[in-house]
Design a protein around this motif. Structure first.
Motif, PDB file in Angstrom:
ATOM      1  N   ARG A  39      -3.157   8.764 -16.956  1.00 40.97           N
ATOM      2  CA  ARG A  39      -3.640   8.953 -15.586  1.00 40.97           C
ATOM      3  C   ARG A  39      -4.486   7.757 -15.153  1.00 40.97           C
ATOM      4  NH1 ARG A  39      -2.912  14.305 -13.807  1.00 40.97           N
ATOM      5  NH2 ARG A  39      -4.483  14.057 -12.189  1.00 40.97           N
ATOM      6  N   LEU A  48       1.571  11.263  -9.234  1.00 39.23           N
ATOM      7  CA  LEU A  48       0.812  11.072 -10.466  1.00 39.23           C
ATOM      8  C   LEU A  48       1.157  12.105 -11.521  1.00 39.23           C
ATOM      9  CD1 LEU A  48      -1.574   9.851 -12.113  1.00 39.23           C
ATOM     10  CD2 LEU A  48      -3.086  11.395 -10.850  1.00 39.23           C
ATOM     11  N   LEU A  97       2.895   6.101  -5.788  1.00 42.05           N
ATOM     12  CA  LEU A  97       2.569   6.309  -7.200  1.00 42.05           C
ATOM     13  C   LEU A  97       1.483   7.371  -7.351  1.00 42.05           C
ATOM     14  CD1 LEU A  97       2.518   2.656  -8.596  1.00 42.05           C
ATOM     15  CD2 LEU A  97       4.184   4.438  -9.123  1.00 42.05           C
ATOM     16  N   ASP A  98       0.439   7.271  -6.544  1.00 41.78           N
ATOM     17  CA  ASP A  98      -0.642   8.253  -6.625  1.00 41.78           C
ATOM     18  C   ASP A  98      -0.152   9.651  -6.259  1.00 41.78           C
ATOM     19  OD1 ASP A  98      -2.411   6.307  -7.412  1.00 41.78           O
ATOM     20  OD2 ASP A  98      -3.259   5.995  -5.411  1.00 41.78           O
ATOM     21  N   ALA A 120       1.722   1.878  -3.558  1.00 36.17           N
ATOM     22  CA  ALA A 120       0.556   2.421  -4.268  1.00 36.17           C
ATOM     23  C   ALA A 120       0.346   3.891  -3.943  1.00 36.17           C
ATOM     24  CB  ALA A 120      -0.688   1.613  -3.899  1.00 36.17           C
ATOM     25  N   ASP A 121       0.445   4.236  -2.672  1.00 35.41           N
ATOM     26  CA  ASP A 121       0.263   5.630  -2.269  1.00 35.41           C
ATOM     27  C   ASP A 121       1.321   6.533  -2.900  1.00 35.41           C
ATOM     28  OD1 ASP A 121      -1.860   4.798  -0.725  1.00 35.41           O
ATOM     29  OD2 ASP A 121      -0.751   4.855   1.176  1.00 35.41           O
ATOM     30  N   SER A 130      -1.717   1.459  -9.247  1.00 31.33           N
ATOM     31  CA  SER A 130      -1.803   1.542  -7.784  1.00 31.33           C
ATOM     32  C   SER A 130      -2.926   0.652  -7.264  1.00 31.33           C
ATOM     33  CB  SER A 130      -2.002   2.994  -7.340  1.00 31.33           C
ATOM     34  OG  SER A 130      -3.183   3.551  -7.888  1.00 31.33           O
ATOM     35  N   VAL A 164      -2.149   4.858 -14.292  1.00 33.54           N
ATOM     36  CA  VAL A 164      -1.537   4.961 -12.960  1.00 33.54           C
ATOM     37  C   VAL A 164      -2.529   4.459 -11.915  1.00 33.54           C
ATOM     38  CG1 VAL A 164      -0.627   6.513 -11.204  1.00 33.54           C
ATOM     39  CG2 VAL A 164       0.020   6.835 -13.592  1.00 33.54           C
ATOM     40  N   GLY A 165      -3.790   4.846 -12.057  1.00 30.24           N
ATOM     41  CA  GLY A 165      -4.811   4.378 -11.127  1.00 30.24           C
ATOM     42  C   GLY A 165      -4.958   2.868 -11.143  1.00 30.24           C
ATOM     43  N   ARG A 207      -2.849  -2.421  -4.366  1.00 31.96           N
ATOM     44  CA  ARG A 207      -3.771  -2.513  -3.238  1.00 31.96           C
ATOM     45  C   ARG A 207      -4.563  -3.820  -3.265  1.00 31.96           C
ATOM     46  NH1 ARG A 207      -4.304   3.177  -4.700  1.00 31.96           N
ATOM     47  NH2 ARG A 207      -3.181   4.397  -3.119  1.00 31.96           N
ATOM     48  N   ARG A 266       0.828  -1.211   0.000  1.00 29.83           N
ATOM     49  CA  ARG A 266       0.000   0.000   0.000  1.00 29.83           C
ATOM     50  C   ARG A 266       0.864   1.263   0.000  1.00 29.83           C
ATOM     51  NH1 ARG A 266      -3.520  -3.269   3.689  1.00 29.83           N
ATOM     52  NH2 ARG A 266      -5.306  -3.877   2.390  1.00 29.83           N
TER      53      ARG A 266
END
Length: 513
Positions: free
Chosen positions: A86, A67, A63-64, A60-61, A93, A89-90, A97, A57
């Protein structure tokens, strides 16, 4: 250790022979990264579910959080556009998760216990079995998904979730993005408590070849061309200690449309096909590349006209790399040169002529007789916005042609309730890993039940590279016989075993906590 060369799937942008933004990795540097991964491996393998989920996680955080920066770099290198990038990327991540929840849920361990039974004949010892990480994993990035199938993509996410450090071979189509993504994710992992050496990056063809042969590496994941993947597959299996190579390679993704379906919804099918084979300028591995339509009546000619009409006004676009741009006209010309092929829409470019900046959609047509006679020509994947309509005469003709189709990631069947399609479905499920009955194959949901893999040449294995069960590729089973409780891996001890799905003495139990 010998280093054998193999073809890349794309050619790098270069400055003095080195990819922009990333110098080729030396043998000494690769050895150092491998050493760090080897030190990190037992720490990852012994990590608790809570620790590993926290690390995933955190990646993932990160990467966001980066962004905007990452999308700018990616668009400069791939020309895929900010909106598409975009979203990717979502997805990337989100994959990380998802695997955090997979680790926490615990069924991926396949924990099994058979208690000792001295009255059995012969007497049975206590056996406890689970899956555990294989060790350091090599991941090869893809050109067409610079996030979702790249440095922090599905292969990396599933390998980390399985409890393995990862060394990624950067794709030459987006070197600066690869370097920056690796920096961000590696820093996030270590800041969250993961060991140094959890994620590293190498660049250059020779480094990639050496990576898959390095004795520290215990498995490899790859997405790319049949030629490049087969070369690496041979290196992986030709080692003194062969390792599994999970390659996602070529796929034509057959589509079968019945006459009743065309009669009921021909316009919608035509527009859906065009939207699918031109999505991403035809650079998706799930692009519908060959479409079987009935000849005569509400069939081939009528549907071909609907497709040709739907293509009008559809904008083309730039292809990802110079190599793909060069290969696209060559691939179409190869198909169009077959005497059975006609052009329904678009223009077949001349390979030796100057190519436009944007590849334009092309629709070709042939029949089953030609496909059966020359499948090696007509059923070869062509990366870019092109699809081939194949006219068939009745069920037997269709089934014979479908047997010529190579293994694919997907197969799609558009029929109506009154159609007898049982035999067609039997062939399609032998030929592909995912069978669709509505919609189109481009777009792969990242879920627990997804299967993104199929018979050769779609993949080199039976496993999926997308979804929760992709973790299975980077695990191996270990059984412990009559082990003292304090020496067992934590998930196999009775106290923790009760908290995860497991099987005991043949009885499947759900987690209790």
């Amino acid at each position: 250790m010998s280093i054998t060369t193999s073809p890349e799937t794309t050619s790098p942008e270069t400055t003095g022979g080195a990819p922009i933004g990333a110098e080729p990795t030396s043998a000494a540097r690769l050895d150092e990264l491998a050493r760090r991964a080897a030190v990190a491996a037992p720490i990852w393998r012994a990590s608790t579910a809570a620790e590993r989920a926290t690390w995933l996680r955190a990646a993932a955080d990160a990467l966001d959080a980066h962004l905007d920066e990452l999308v700018v770099i990616a668009d400069e290198e791939t020309r895929l556009g900010a909106v598409r990038l975009r979203g990717e990327v979502g997805r990337t991540s989100g994959q990380l998760r998802l695997f955090a929840t997979v680790v926490e849920e615990g069924s991926y361990l396949e924990a099994i216990v058979d208690d000792a039974d001295p009255t059995a004949t012969p007497p049975r010892p206590e056996l406890r079995r689970m899956l555990t990480g294989v060790g350091p994993v090599a991941v090869f990035s893809a050109s067409n998904f610079p996030f979702a199938f790249s440095v922090a993509g599905g292969d990396t996410a599933s390998a980390l979730a399985a409890g393995n450090p990862v060394i990624v071979k950067a794709h030459s189509g987006h070197p600066r993005l690869s370097v920056r993504t690796a920096e961000i994710v590696a820093a996030a992992l270590t800041s969250a408590g993961a060991p140094e050496g959890s994620l590293a990056l190498v660049t250059g063809r020779e480094a990639g070849n050496a990576l898959v042969q390095h004795p520290v590496i215990q498995a490899a994941g790859f997405t790319g061309s049949v030629g490049g993947g087969r070369a690496l597959f041979d290196l992986a299996t030709g080692r003194p200690d062969p390792i599994p190579f999970y390659g996602e390679l070529g796929s034509v993704n057959p589509v079968v449309i019945t006459s009743a379906a065309i009669t009921a919804r021909g316009d919608a099918l035509a527009s859906g096909l065009v939207s699918s084979f031109t999505l991403g300028v035809g650079q998706f591995c799930t692009k519908p590349g060959v479409v079987f339509v009935p000849r005569g009546g509400a069939g081939g000619a009528e549907f071909g006209a609907l497709v040709a009409q739907a293509v009008q006004g559809v904008a083309g676009g730039p292809l990802l790399t110079d190599r793909i741009t060069e290969a696209f006209p060559e691939g179409i010309a190869h198909l169009a040169a077959d005497p059975s092929v006609s052009i329904l829409a678009g223009t077949v470019p001349t390979p030796d002529a100057a190519q436009p900046d944007a590849a334009q959609p092309v629709v070709l047509a042939t029949d089953t007789a030609a496909v059966i006679a020359r499948p090696e020509v007509l059923l070869e994947e062509c990366f870019g916005p092109v699809t081939l309509l194949v006219a068939y005469d009745g069920p037997d003709d269709l089934l014979a042609a479908l047997e010529s189709v190579p293994g694919s990631l997907t197969a799609t069947l558009h029929s109506e309730p009154g159609d007898d399609v049982a035999d067609v479905l039997e062939v399609l499920q032998r030929k592909a890993g995912r069978v669709l009955f509505a919609g189109w194959p481009t777009g792969v949901a990242v879920t627990w039940s997804q299967q993104h893999g199929g018979p050769w040449p779609a993949t080199t294995s039976l496993h999926t590279s997308v979804g929760a069960t992709a973790i299975r590729r980077f695990l191996r089973p270990v059984a412990f016989q009559d082990a003292p409780a304090h020496l067992l891996p934590a998930p196999l001890r009775d106290a923790e075993l009760a908290g995860i799905p497991h099987r005991r003495n043949g009885v499947l139990s759900s987690a209790t906590g």
